[in-house]
Design a protein around this motif. Sequence first.
Motif, short mmCIF file in Angstrom:
data_model
loop_
_atom_site.label_atom_id
_atom_site.label_comp_id
_atom_site.label_asym_id
_atom_site.label_seq_id
_atom_site.Cartn_x
_atom_site.Cartn_y
_atom_site.Cartn_z
N THR A 290 0.84 -1.20 0.00
CA THR A 290 0.00 0.00 0.00
C THR A 290 0.87 1.24 0.00
OG1 THR A 290 -0.12 0.06 2.42
CG2 THR A 290 -1.89 -1.09 1.27
N VAL A 291 0.29 2.32 -0.50
CA VAL A 291 0.94 3.62 -0.44
C VAL A 291 0.48 4.27 0.85
CG1 VAL A 291 1.12 5.88 -1.53
CG2 VAL A 291 0.99 3.81 -2.94
N ASP A 292 1.44 4.62 1.71
CA ASP A 292 1.11 5.19 3.01
C ASP A 292 0.95 6.70 2.93
OD1 ASP A 292 0.72 4.86 5.86
OD2 ASP A 292 2.67 5.81 6.12
N SER A 293 1.89 7.37 2.24
CA SER A 293 1.78 8.82 2.09
C SER A 293 2.56 9.26 0.86
CB SER A 293 2.32 9.54 3.33
OG SER A 293 3.71 9.30 3.47
N VAL A 294 2.17 10.44 0.34
CA VAL A 294 2.81 11.00 -0.85
C VAL A 294 3.05 12.47 -0.59
CG1 VAL A 294 2.57 11.45 -3.32
CG2 VAL A 294 1.55 9.40 -2.33
N THR A 295 4.27 12.94 -0.90
CA THR A 295 4.56 14.37 -0.88
C THR A 295 5.11 14.73 -2.25
OG1 THR A 295 6.88 14.22 -0.20
CG2 THR A 295 5.22 14.18 1.56
N ASP A 296 5.53 15.98 -2.39
CA ASP A 296 6.11 16.40 -3.67
C ASP A 296 7.40 15.66 -3.99
OD1 ASP A 296 4.05 18.14 -4.00
OD2 ASP A 296 5.19 19.95 -3.53
N THR A 297 8.10 15.19 -2.97
CA THR A 297 9.41 14.58 -3.20
C THR A 297 9.53 13.14 -2.71
OG1 THR A 297 10.20 15.48 -1.10
CG2 THR A 297 10.59 16.81 -3.09
N THR A 298 8.52 12.61 -2.03
CA THR A 298 8.65 11.26 -1.48
C THR A 298 7.37 10.45 -1.63
OG1 THR A 298 7.86 11.89 0.73
CG2 THR A 298 10.23 12.08 0.33
N VAL A 299 7.53 9.15 -1.59
CA VAL A 299 6.42 8.21 -1.51
C VAL A 299 6.79 7.23 -0.40
CG1 VAL A 299 5.13 6.38 -2.65
CG2 VAL A 299 5.85 8.39 -3.94
N THR A 300 5.92 7.08 0.58
CA THR A 300 6.15 6.10 1.65
C THR A 300 5.22 4.93 1.41
OG1 THR A 300 6.70 7.87 3.19
CG2 THR A 300 6.15 5.73 4.14
N MET A 301 5.80 3.72 1.37
CA MET A 301 5.03 2.52 1.08
C MET A 301 5.16 1.54 2.24
SD MET A 301 5.72 2.09 -2.93
CE MET A 301 4.21 1.19 -3.08
N LYS A 302 4.15 0.71 2.40
CA LYS A 302 4.17 -0.33 3.43
C LYS A 302 3.77 -1.65 2.79
CE LYS A 302 2.93 2.52 7.41
NZ LYS A 302 1.96 2.74 8.48
N TRP A 303 4.29 -2.75 3.31
CA TRP A 303 3.88 -4.08 2.88
C TRP A 303 4.16 -5.07 3.98
CZ3 TRP A 303 7.86 -1.42 0.45
CH2 TRP A 303 9.15 -1.89 0.67
N ARG A 304 3.51 -6.21 3.87
CA ARG A 304 3.70 -7.30 4.83
C ARG A 304 4.75 -8.26 4.26
NH1 ARG A 304 1.69 -6.78 9.57
NH2 ARG A 304 0.99 -8.91 9.77
N PRO A 305 5.41 -9.03 5.12
CA PRO A 305 6.40 -9.99 4.62
C PRO A 305 5.75 -11.02 3.70
CG PRO A 305 6.54 -9.75 7.01
CD PRO A 305 5.30 -9.02 6.56
N PRO A 306 6.58 -11.68 2.89
CA PRO A 306 6.05 -12.71 1.99
C PRO A 306 5.39 -13.84 2.77
CG PRO A 306 8.33 -12.17 1.45
CD PRO A 306 8.01 -11.49 2.73
N ASP A 307 4.42 -14.48 2.13
CA ASP A 307 3.76 -15.63 2.76
C ASP A 307 4.72 -16.80 2.91
OD1 ASP A 307 1.30 -14.34 2.98
OD2 ASP A 307 0.66 -15.00 0.98
N GLN A 308 5.64 -16.94 1.93
CA GLN A 308 6.56 -18.08 1.95
C GLN A 308 7.98 -17.58 1.72
OE1 GLN A 308 5.67 -21.06 -0.96
NE2 GLN A 308 7.44 -22.30 -0.45
N ILE A 309 8.90 -17.93 2.61
CA ILE A 309 10.30 -17.59 2.44
C ILE A 309 11.03 -18.85 2.03
CG2 ILE A 309 12.39 -16.77 3.57
CD1 ILE A 309 10.64 -14.93 5.23
N GLY A 310 11.69 -18.81 0.87
CA GLY A 310 12.37 -19.98 0.32
C GLY A 310 13.61 -20.35 1.12
N ALA A 311 14.21 -21.45 0.70
CA ALA A 311 15.37 -21.99 1.41
C ALA A 311 16.55 -21.01 1.42
CB ALA A 311 15.80 -23.31 0.77
N ALA A 312 16.63 -20.11 0.43
CA ALA A 312 17.73 -19.15 0.38
C ALA A 312 17.52 -17.98 1.33
CB ALA A 312 17.89 -18.63 -1.05
N GLY A 313 16.35 -17.91 1.97
CA GLY A 313 16.09 -16.83 2.93
C GLY A 313 15.63 -15.55 2.24
N LEU A 314 15.66 -14.47 2.99
CA LEU A 314 15.23 -13.16 2.50
C LEU A 314 16.27 -12.14 2.94
CD1 LEU A 314 13.06 -11.28 1.27
CD2 LEU A 314 12.02 -11.16 3.53
N ASP A 315 16.92 -11.50 1.96
CA ASP A 315 17.96 -10.52 2.26
C ASP A 315 17.43 -9.10 2.28
OD1 ASP A 315 19.88 -12.54 2.37
OD2 ASP A 315 20.29 -12.39 0.23
#
Length: 152
Positions: free
Chosen positions: A42-67
């Motif tokens: 989702t887009v949390d906020s927008v200004t003239d110079t920035t966009v703040t976004m939010k998201w939840r972690p993936p449902d499935q993390i593979g064997a290589a992990g998440l960097d």
Amino acid sequence: MIEGVAYEVRIFAVNAVGISKPSMPSKPFVPLAVTSPPTLLTVDSVTDTTVTMKWRPPDQIGAAGLDGYVLEIHKLVIANALVEDEGDYVFTPDAYSVTLPAKVHVIDPPKINLDGLGADNTVTVIAGNKLRLEIPISGEPPPKAIWSRADK
């Protein structure tokens, strides 16, 4: 491919004449499961110079992990032409996307066109005569012109 099972691959070239002999086999490798995309982007906020976004972690993390995450921005294309001022932007971390209405604010620094003045940007006026200068000033947002002489 199945995660945890060893594989080797060979490659064939194909053209109008047919298929080539295979390459030498690759070294054996074991595929690792890919992490699924983040969720609830989702887009949390927008200004003239920035966009703040939010998201939840993936449902499935593979064997290589998440960097971490890679966030891409793409300008939407409509009818094979880039949308100008009122276009939308699409933000896509990995394979998931959300469309954000563009809040486009073009910033163009103030410019003064002195082409009508003399070579050294001066104007000579005989005392008692009127002086009228038409000097185009441009910029975005439109600049405010302030004329002064000797701090007045």
